[in-house]
Design an enzyme around this catalytic site. Structure first.
Site, mmCIF file in Angstrom:
data_model
loop_
_atom_site.group_PDB
_atom_site.id
_atom_site.type_symbol
_atom_site.label_atom_id
_atom_site.label_comp_id
_atom_site.label_asym_id
_atom_site.label_seq_id
_atom_site.Cartn_x
_atom_site.Cartn_y
_atom_site.Cartn_z
ATOM 1 N N THR A 1 -32.566 -7.199 -13.443
ATOM 2 C CA THR A 1 -32.284 -5.797 -13.109
ATOM 3 C C THR A 1 -32.136 -5.559 -11.606
ATOM 4 O O THR A 1 -31.980 -4.416 -11.184
ATOM 5 C CB THR A 1 -33.389 -4.874 -13.674
ATOM 6 N N TYR B 1 -23.907 -7.133 -11.398
ATOM 7 C CA TYR B 1 -24.852 -6.744 -12.455
ATOM 8 C C TYR B 1 -24.091 -6.179 -13.652
ATOM 9 O O TYR B 1 -24.346 -6.553 -14.797
ATOM 10 C CB TYR B 1 -25.827 -5.711 -11.884
ATOM 11 N N ILE C 1 -35.664 -16.132 -21.930
ATOM 12 C CA ILE C 1 -34.482 -15.991 -22.798
ATOM 13 C C ILE C 1 -33.307 -16.859 -22.351
ATOM 14 O O ILE C 1 -32.332 -16.995 -23.089
ATOM 15 C CB ILE C 1 -34.052 -14.514 -22.971
ATOM 16 N N LYS D 1 -23.966 -7.642 -17.523
ATOM 17 C CA LYS D 1 -24.439 -6.841 -18.661
ATOM 18 C C LYS D 1 -23.305 -6.637 -19.669
ATOM 19 O O LYS D 1 -23.531 -6.630 -20.889
ATOM 20 C CB LYS D 1 -24.994 -5.501 -18.186
HETATM 21 N N1 LIG Z 1 -34.170 0.514 -14.896
HETATM 22 C C1 LIG Z 1 -33.027 1.183 -15.037
HETATM 23 O O1 LIG Z 1 -32.761 2.176 -14.347
HETATM 24 C C2 LIG Z 1 -32.020 0.726 -16.063
HETATM 25 C C3 LIG Z 1 -30.805 1.420 -16.137
HETATM 26 C C4 LIG Z 1 -29.867 1.017 -17.095
HETATM 27 C C5 LIG Z 1 -30.159 -0.037 -17.937
HETATM 28 N N2 LIG Z 1 -31.328 -0.699 -17.829
HETATM 29 C C6 LIG Z 1 -31.598 -1.800 -18.742
HETATM 30 O O2 LIG Z 1 -32.770 -1.495 -19.467
HETATM 31 C C7 LIG Z 1 -33.428 -2.706 -19.833
HETATM 32 C C8 LIG Z 1 -34.891 -2.622 -19.456
HETATM 33 O O3 LIG Z 1 -34.952 -2.420 -18.060
HETATM 34 P P1 LIG Z 1 -36.333 -2.201 -17.289
HETATM 35 O O4 LIG Z 1 -36.099 -1.093 -16.338
HETATM 36 O O5 LIG Z 1 -37.467 -2.161 -18.242
HETATM 37 O O6 LIG Z 1 -36.358 -3.561 -16.455
HETATM 38 P P2 LIG Z 1 -37.567 -4.362 -15.816
HETATM 39 O O7 LIG Z 1 -38.748 -3.480 -15.607
HETATM 40 O O8 LIG Z 1 -36.975 -5.086 -14.643
HETATM 41 O O9 LIG Z 1 -37.948 -5.382 -16.963
HETATM 42 C C9 LIG Z 1 -37.164 -6.489 -17.249
HETATM 43 C C10 LIG Z 1 -38.098 -7.583 -17.714
HETATM 44 O O10 LIG Z 1 -37.301 -8.726 -18.045
HETATM 45 C C11 LIG Z 1 -38.030 -9.848 -17.607
HETATM 46 N N3 LIG Z 1 -37.155 -11.013 -17.458
HETATM 47 C C12 LIG Z 1 -36.318 -11.314 -16.437
HETATM 48 N N4 LIG Z 1 -35.735 -12.503 -16.678
HETATM 49 C C13 LIG Z 1 -36.213 -12.957 -17.860
HETATM 50 C C14 LIG Z 1 -36.002 -14.124 -18.628
HETATM 51 N N5 LIG Z 1 -35.156 -15.081 -18.200
HETATM 52 N N6 LIG Z 1 -36.652 -14.262 -19.799
HETATM 53 C C15 LIG Z 1 -37.524 -13.307 -20.219
HETATM 54 N N7 LIG Z 1 -37.780 -12.186 -19.525
HETATM 55 C C16 LIG Z 1 -37.132 -12.014 -18.353
HETATM 56 C C17 LIG Z 1 -38.652 -9.422 -16.310
HETATM 57 O O11 LIG Z 1 -39.700 -10.301 -15.978
HETATM 58 P P3 LIG Z 1 -40.050 -10.619 -14.443
HETATM 59 O O12 LIG Z 1 -40.785 -9.409 -13.975
HETATM 60 O O13 LIG Z 1 -40.873 -11.849 -14.543
HETATM 61 O O14 LIG Z 1 -38.752 -10.815 -13.736
HETATM 62 C C18 LIG Z 1 -39.106 -8.013 -16.657
HETATM 63 O O15 LIG Z 1 -40.408 -8.027 -17.227
HETATM 64 C C19 LIG Z 1 -32.638 -3.826 -19.157
HETATM 65 O O16 LIG Z 1 -31.732 -4.367 -20.088
HETATM 66 C C20 LIG Z 1 -31.865 -3.118 -18.076
HETATM 67 O O17 LIG Z 1 -30.667 -3.809 -17.766
HETATM 68 C C21 LIG Z 1 -32.278 -0.340 -16.912
#
Ligand SMILES: NC(=O)c1ccc[n+]([C@@H]2O[C@H](COP(=O)([O-])OP(=O)(O)OC[C@H]3O[C@@H](n4cnc5c(N)ncnc54)[C@H](OP(=O)(O)O)[C@@H]3O)[C@@H](O)[C@H]2O)c1
Length: 290
Positions: free
Chosen positions: A68, A131, A45, A135
Protein backbone atom coordinates in the site's frame (compact mmCIF):
# COMPACT_ATOMS: atom_id res chain seq x y z
CA UNK A 1 -9.98 -27.19 10.31
CA UNK A 2 -13.41 -28.75 10.81
CA UNK A 3 -16.24 -27.43 8.68
CA UNK A 4 -18.28 -24.59 10.13
CA UNK A 5 -22.00 -25.13 10.60
CA UNK A 6 -25.28 -23.14 10.44
CA UNK A 7 -24.30 -21.09 7.39
CA UNK A 8 -21.13 -19.95 9.07
CA UNK A 9 -18.18 -19.73 6.74
CA UNK A 10 -14.59 -20.69 7.44
CA UNK A 11 -12.88 -17.45 6.42
CA UNK A 12 -9.20 -16.82 5.82
CA UNK A 13 -8.24 -13.13 6.12
CA UNK A 14 -4.83 -12.38 4.66
CA UNK A 15 -2.94 -9.24 5.62
CA UNK A 16 -4.36 -9.83 9.09
CA UNK A 17 -2.10 -7.20 10.65
CA UNK A 18 -3.39 -4.36 8.46
CA UNK A 19 -5.85 -1.53 8.99
CA UNK A 20 -8.86 -3.05 7.21
CA UNK A 21 -8.33 -6.50 8.72
CA UNK A 22 -8.33 -4.91 12.19
CA UNK A 23 -12.07 -4.15 11.78
CA UNK A 24 -13.00 -6.90 9.33
CA UNK A 25 -12.01 -9.84 11.53
CA UNK A 26 -14.31 -8.91 14.46
CA UNK A 27 -17.13 -8.03 12.04
CA UNK A 28 -16.93 -11.47 10.41
CA UNK A 29 -16.81 -13.14 13.83
CA UNK A 30 -19.81 -11.14 15.02
CA UNK A 31 -21.69 -12.49 11.99
CA UNK A 32 -20.95 -16.02 13.18
CA UNK A 33 -18.13 -16.94 10.83
CA UNK A 34 -15.03 -18.86 11.87
CA UNK A 35 -12.15 -16.55 11.01
CA UNK A 36 -8.44 -17.21 10.60
CA UNK A 37 -6.50 -13.95 10.30
CA UNK A 38 -2.95 -14.45 9.06
CA UNK A 39 -0.40 -11.69 8.86
CA UNK A 40 2.61 -11.64 6.56
CA UNK A 41 4.68 -13.70 8.99
CA UNK A 42 2.08 -16.51 8.90
CA UNK A 43 1.23 -16.37 5.21
CA UNK A 44 3.27 -14.44 2.65
CA UNK A 45 0.94 -14.20 -0.35
CA UNK A 46 3.87 -13.93 -2.76
CA UNK A 47 4.61 -17.59 -1.96
CA UNK A 48 2.35 -19.81 -4.08
CA UNK A 49 2.92 -22.93 -1.97
CA UNK A 50 2.10 -21.07 1.25
CA UNK A 51 -1.12 -19.84 -0.36
CA UNK A 52 -2.17 -23.36 -1.40
CA UNK A 53 -1.58 -24.67 2.11
CA UNK A 54 -3.10 -21.66 3.87
CA UNK A 55 -6.31 -21.55 1.83
CA UNK A 56 -7.03 -25.27 2.21
CA UNK A 57 -9.99 -25.91 4.50
CA UNK A 58 -11.59 -22.48 4.05
CA UNK A 59 -14.83 -21.51 2.30
CA UNK A 60 -13.89 -17.90 1.75
CA UNK A 61 -10.67 -15.90 1.43
CA UNK A 62 -10.70 -12.14 1.97
CA UNK A 63 -7.45 -10.69 0.70
CA UNK A 64 -6.56 -7.66 2.79
CA UNK A 65 -2.84 -8.09 2.09
CA UNK A 66 -1.34 -5.50 -0.20
CA UNK A 67 1.63 -3.31 -0.96
CA UNK A 68 0.00 0.00 0.00
CA UNK A 69 3.04 2.30 -0.11
CA UNK A 70 1.89 4.28 -3.13
CA UNK A 71 5.00 6.43 -3.56
CA UNK A 72 7.48 3.61 -2.88
CA UNK A 73 5.82 1.59 -5.66
CA UNK A 74 7.05 4.16 -8.19
CA UNK A 75 10.65 3.10 -7.57
CA UNK A 76 9.93 -0.60 -6.92
CA UNK A 77 7.06 -1.55 -9.17
CA UNK A 78 8.29 -5.14 -9.32
CA UNK A 79 8.07 -5.36 -5.54
CA UNK A 80 4.53 -3.97 -5.55
CA UNK A 81 3.56 -6.25 -8.45
CA UNK A 82 4.79 -9.29 -6.54
CA UNK A 83 2.29 -8.59 -3.75
CA UNK A 84 -0.61 -6.87 -5.49
CA UNK A 85 -0.70 -8.92 -8.70
CA UNK A 86 1.22 -12.18 -8.20
CA UNK A 87 0.03 -12.47 -4.59
CA UNK A 88 -3.58 -11.99 -5.66
CA UNK A 89 -3.09 -14.57 -8.43
CA UNK A 90 -1.62 -17.06 -5.95
CA UNK A 91 -4.65 -16.69 -3.69
CA UNK A 92 -7.08 -16.92 -6.61
CA UNK A 93 -5.49 -20.14 -7.85
CA UNK A 94 -5.46 -21.57 -4.33
CA UNK A 95 -9.08 -20.57 -3.70
CA UNK A 96 -10.20 -22.12 -6.97
CA UNK A 97 -8.39 -25.36 -6.17
CA UNK A 98 -9.86 -25.49 -2.63
CA UNK A 99 -13.39 -24.72 -3.85
CA UNK A 100 -13.32 -21.48 -1.87
CA UNK A 101 -14.56 -18.05 -2.90
CA UNK A 102 -12.28 -15.01 -2.93
CA UNK A 103 -12.95 -11.40 -2.11
CA UNK A 104 -10.20 -9.09 -3.33
CA UNK A 105 -9.81 -5.50 -2.15
CA UNK A 106 -8.89 -3.03 -4.88
CA UNK A 107 -8.68 0.72 -5.26
CA UNK A 108 -9.82 3.92 -6.96
CA UNK A 109 -6.25 4.17 -8.33
CA UNK A 110 -7.20 1.77 -11.16
CA UNK A 111 -9.00 4.72 -12.80
CA UNK A 112 -7.33 7.66 -14.54
CA UNK A 113 -8.76 10.13 -12.03
CA UNK A 114 -9.84 12.59 -14.72
CA UNK A 115 -13.61 12.07 -14.60
CA UNK A 116 -16.20 14.52 -13.33
CA UNK A 117 -18.97 12.03 -12.59
CA UNK A 118 -18.79 9.02 -10.22
CA UNK A 119 -17.02 6.10 -11.90
CA UNK A 120 -19.39 3.19 -12.65
CA UNK A 121 -17.87 -0.21 -12.01
CA UNK A 122 -17.51 -0.95 -15.73
CA UNK A 123 -15.72 2.30 -16.59
CA UNK A 124 -12.48 1.47 -18.45
CA UNK A 125 -9.56 1.29 -16.08
CA UNK A 126 -6.45 3.33 -16.86
CA UNK A 127 -4.14 3.49 -13.86
CA UNK A 128 -1.59 6.32 -13.85
CA UNK A 129 0.61 5.12 -11.00
CA UNK A 130 2.70 2.01 -10.40
CA UNK A 131 0.49 1.13 -7.42
CA UNK A 132 -2.62 1.47 -9.59
CA UNK A 133 -1.13 -0.72 -12.34
CA UNK A 134 -0.27 -3.48 -9.88
CA UNK A 135 -3.72 -3.37 -8.26
CA UNK A 136 -5.35 -3.47 -11.71
CA UNK A 137 -3.27 -6.53 -12.55
CA UNK A 138 -4.51 -8.09 -9.30
CA UNK A 139 -8.11 -7.50 -10.39
CA UNK A 140 -7.49 -9.24 -13.72
CA UNK A 141 -5.73 -12.17 -12.06
CA UNK A 142 -8.55 -12.74 -9.57
CA UNK A 143 -11.25 -12.57 -12.22
CA UNK A 144 -9.35 -14.88 -14.57
CA UNK A 145 -8.38 -17.50 -11.99
CA UNK A 146 -11.30 -17.56 -9.55
CA UNK A 147 -14.74 -17.11 -11.14
CA UNK A 148 -16.46 -17.17 -7.73
CA UNK A 149 -14.93 -13.90 -6.64
CA UNK A 150 -15.71 -10.32 -5.78
CA UNK A 151 -13.52 -7.30 -6.35
CA UNK A 152 -14.30 -4.43 -4.00
CA UNK A 153 -12.69 -1.13 -4.94
CA UNK A 154 -12.39 1.19 -1.98
CA UNK A 155 -10.73 4.55 -1.39
CA UNK A 156 -9.49 7.00 1.22
CA UNK A 157 -9.63 4.46 4.06
CA UNK A 158 -9.20 5.40 7.70
CA UNK A 159 -9.72 3.37 10.85
CA UNK A 160 -8.41 2.46 14.27
CA UNK A 161 -6.16 -0.30 12.95
CA UNK A 162 -3.51 1.76 11.21
CA UNK A 163 -1.91 5.11 10.56
CA UNK A 164 -4.17 7.23 8.38
CA UNK A 165 -4.98 10.76 7.25
CA UNK A 166 -7.50 11.43 10.01
CA UNK A 167 -5.10 10.59 12.84
CA UNK A 168 -2.37 12.57 11.08
CA UNK A 169 -4.65 15.64 11.02
CA UNK A 170 -5.41 15.28 14.73
CA UNK A 171 -1.71 15.09 15.50
CA UNK A 172 -0.92 18.11 13.33
CA UNK A 173 -3.79 20.06 14.93
CA UNK A 174 -2.02 19.67 18.26
CA UNK A 175 1.41 20.53 16.85
CA UNK A 176 0.80 23.45 14.48
CA UNK A 177 -1.19 26.67 14.34
CA UNK A 178 -1.97 26.24 10.63
CA UNK A 179 -1.38 23.54 8.06
CA UNK A 180 -1.81 23.23 4.30
CA UNK A 181 -3.73 20.33 2.75
CA UNK A 182 -4.42 19.55 -0.91
CA UNK A 183 -7.74 20.83 -2.13
CA UNK A 184 -7.67 19.58 -5.73
CA UNK A 185 -8.35 15.87 -5.16
CA UNK A 186 -11.94 14.77 -4.63
CA UNK A 187 -12.89 11.48 -3.02
CA UNK A 188 -14.96 9.54 -0.53
CA UNK A 189 -13.38 9.14 2.93
CA UNK A 190 -14.30 5.61 4.00
CA UNK A 191 -14.22 4.14 7.53
CA UNK A 192 -12.85 0.61 7.74
CA UNK A 193 -15.78 -0.33 10.01
CA UNK A 194 -18.21 0.55 7.20
CA UNK A 195 -16.23 -1.39 4.60
CA UNK A 196 -16.05 -4.38 6.94
CA UNK A 197 -19.83 -4.24 7.36
CA UNK A 198 -20.32 -4.09 3.58
CA UNK A 199 -18.06 -7.12 3.12
CA UNK A 200 -20.05 -9.08 5.72
CA UNK A 201 -23.30 -8.21 3.95
CA UNK A 202 -21.91 -8.96 0.49
CA UNK A 203 -20.71 -12.45 1.33
CA UNK A 204 -24.06 -13.25 2.97
CA UNK A 205 -26.10 -12.05 -0.03
CA UNK A 206 -27.04 -14.20 -3.01
CA UNK A 207 -23.81 -14.38 -5.00
CA UNK A 208 -23.25 -11.04 -6.74
CA UNK A 209 -19.78 -11.88 -8.02
CA UNK A 210 -17.80 -9.31 -9.94
CA UNK A 211 -16.71 -5.75 -9.29
CA UNK A 212 -18.32 -3.47 -6.71
CA UNK A 213 -17.41 -0.14 -5.19
CA UNK A 214 -17.02 -0.04 -1.43
CA UNK A 215 -16.63 3.65 -0.62
CA UNK A 216 -18.80 6.02 1.39
CA UNK A 217 -21.47 8.23 -0.17
CA UNK A 218 -20.87 11.91 -0.70
CA UNK A 219 -17.57 13.50 -1.60
CA UNK A 220 -15.02 16.01 -0.37
CA UNK A 221 -11.40 17.03 -0.83
CA UNK A 222 -8.52 16.14 1.48
CA UNK A 223 -8.75 19.69 2.83
CA UNK A 224 -12.50 19.24 3.30
CA UNK A 225 -11.83 16.07 5.26
CA UNK A 226 -9.20 17.81 7.39
CA UNK A 227 -11.58 20.69 8.07
CA UNK A 228 -14.32 18.23 9.08
CA UNK A 229 -11.91 16.64 11.57
CA UNK A 230 -11.13 20.08 13.01
CA UNK A 231 -14.82 21.02 13.21
CA UNK A 232 -15.67 17.77 14.95
CA UNK A 233 -13.00 18.47 17.56
CA UNK A 234 -14.24 22.04 18.09
CA UNK A 235 -11.21 23.57 16.36
CA UNK A 236 -11.21 26.39 13.80
CA UNK A 237 -11.36 24.75 10.32
CA UNK A 238 -9.78 27.86 8.76
CA UNK A 239 -6.50 26.73 10.32
CA UNK A 240 -6.46 24.24 7.41
CA UNK A 241 -5.29 26.16 4.34
CA UNK A 242 -5.56 24.88 0.76
CA UNK A 243 -2.67 23.77 -1.42
CA UNK A 244 -2.33 21.88 -4.68
CA UNK A 245 -1.11 18.41 -5.57
CA UNK A 246 1.55 19.99 -7.78
CA UNK A 247 2.88 22.01 -4.85
CA UNK A 248 3.11 18.83 -2.77
CA UNK A 249 5.12 17.11 -5.53
CA UNK A 250 4.74 13.51 -4.37
CA UNK A 251 6.39 10.81 -6.52
CA UNK A 252 3.16 8.99 -7.50
CA UNK A 253 0.43 10.83 -9.40
CA UNK A 254 -2.77 11.07 -7.36
CA UNK A 255 -6.20 10.83 -9.02
CA UNK A 256 -7.84 14.25 -8.89
CA UNK A 257 -11.25 12.53 -9.09
CA UNK A 258 -11.76 9.37 -7.03
CA UNK A 259 -15.53 9.34 -6.64
CA UNK A 260 -16.89 5.83 -7.13
CA UNK A 261 -20.47 5.05 -8.13
CA UNK A 262 -22.47 2.44 -6.22
CA UNK A 263 -24.30 1.30 -9.34
CA UNK A 264 -23.53 -2.41 -9.11
CA UNK A 265 -24.47 -2.67 -5.41
CA UNK A 266 -27.77 -0.97 -6.11
CA UNK A 267 -28.44 -3.41 -8.98
CA UNK A 268 -27.65 -6.32 -6.63
CA UNK A 269 -30.01 -4.94 -3.95
CA UNK A 270 -27.18 -4.30 -1.49
CA UNK A 271 -27.22 -1.04 0.45
CA UNK A 272 -24.03 0.96 -0.15
CA UNK A 273 -21.99 2.52 2.64
CA UNK A 274 -23.66 5.70 3.92
CA UNK A 275 -22.55 9.31 4.13
CA UNK A 276 -18.85 9.91 4.77
CA UNK A 277 -19.37 12.74 7.24
CA UNK A 278 -21.70 10.76 9.51
CA UNK A 279 -19.17 7.94 9.66
CA UNK A 280 -16.28 10.30 10.36
CA UNK A 281 -18.22 11.75 13.27
CA UNK A 282 -18.97 8.27 14.61
CA UNK A 283 -15.31 7.30 14.31
CA UNK A 284 -14.14 10.43 16.12
CA UNK A 285 -16.83 10.12 18.79
CA UNK A 286 -15.82 6.52 19.45
CA UNK A 287 -12.25 7.21 20.40
CA UNK A 288 -10.74 9.93 22.53
CA UNK A 289 -7.41 9.49 20.81
CA UNK A 290 -8.66 8.98 17.23
N1 LIG B 1 -5.63 2.58 2.87
C1 LIG B 1 -6.31 3.12 1.86
O1 LIG B 1 -6.58 4.33 1.83
C2 LIG B 1 -6.77 2.24 0.72
C3 LIG B 1 -7.43 2.86 -0.35
C4 LIG B 1 -7.87 2.06 -1.41
C5 LIG B 1 -7.66 0.70 -1.37
N2 LIG B 1 -7.00 0.13 -0.34
C6 LIG B 1 -6.81 -1.31 -0.33
O2 LIG B 1 -7.42 -1.84 0.82
C7 LIG B 1 -6.74 -3.02 1.22
C8 LIG B 1 -6.42 -2.95 2.70
O3 LIG B 1 -5.60 -1.81 2.89
P1 LIG B 1 -5.12 -1.34 4.34
O4 LIG B 1 -5.29 0.13 4.37
O5 LIG B 1 -5.70 -2.20 5.39
O6 LIG B 1 -3.56 -1.65 4.17
P2 LIG B 1 -2.44 -1.92 5.26
O7 LIG B 1 -2.83 -1.39 6.59
O8 LIG B 1 -1.16 -1.45 4.63
O9 LIG B 1 -2.45 -3.50 5.37
C9 LIG B 1 -1.91 -4.31 4.38
C10 LIG B 1 -1.36 -5.54 5.07
O10 LIG B 1 -0.83 -6.40 4.06
C11 LIG B 1 0.35 -6.96 4.60
N3 LIG B 1 1.22 -7.47 3.54
C12 LIG B 1 2.06 -6.79 2.73
N4 LIG B 1 2.71 -7.65 1.93
C13 LIG B 1 2.27 -8.89 2.24
C14 LIG B 1 2.57 -10.19 1.77
N5 LIG B 1 3.48 -10.37 0.79
N6 LIG B 1 1.93 -11.25 2.30
C15 LIG B 1 1.02 -11.07 3.30
N7 LIG B 1 0.71 -9.86 3.80
C16 LIG B 1 1.33 -8.78 3.28
C17 LIG B 1 0.98 -5.84 5.37
O11 LIG B 1 1.94 -6.36 6.27
P3 LIG B 1 3.25 -5.52 6.66
O12 LIG B 1 2.75 -4.50 7.63
O13 LIG B 1 4.14 -6.56 7.23
O14 LIG B 1 3.76 -4.91 5.40
C18 LIG B 1 -0.24 -5.23 6.05
O15 LIG B 1 -0.50 -5.88 7.29
C19 LIG B 1 -5.54 -3.14 0.29
O16 LIG B 1 -5.86 -4.02 -0.76
C20 LIG B 1 -5.38 -1.75 -0.26
O17 LIG B 1 -4.77 -1.78 -1.54
C21 LIG B 1 -6.55 0.87 0.72
Amino acid sequence: MSPATNGALRVLVTGGGGMLAHDLVPALRAAGHVVTPLDRGDLDITDAAECLAGVEGHDLVVNCAAWTAVDAAETDEAGAFAVNAVGAANLARAASRAGARLLQISTDYVFDGNATEPYPVDHPIAPRSAYGRTKAAGEWAVQALCPQSWIIRTAWLYGAGGGNFVTTMLRLAAERDTLTVVDDQVGQPTWTVDLADLIVRLVAAPAAYGVHHGAACGQTTWRGLAQAVFEERGLDPERVQPTTSAALGLPAPRPSWSVLSHDSLERAGITPIGDWRASLNAYLAGSATA
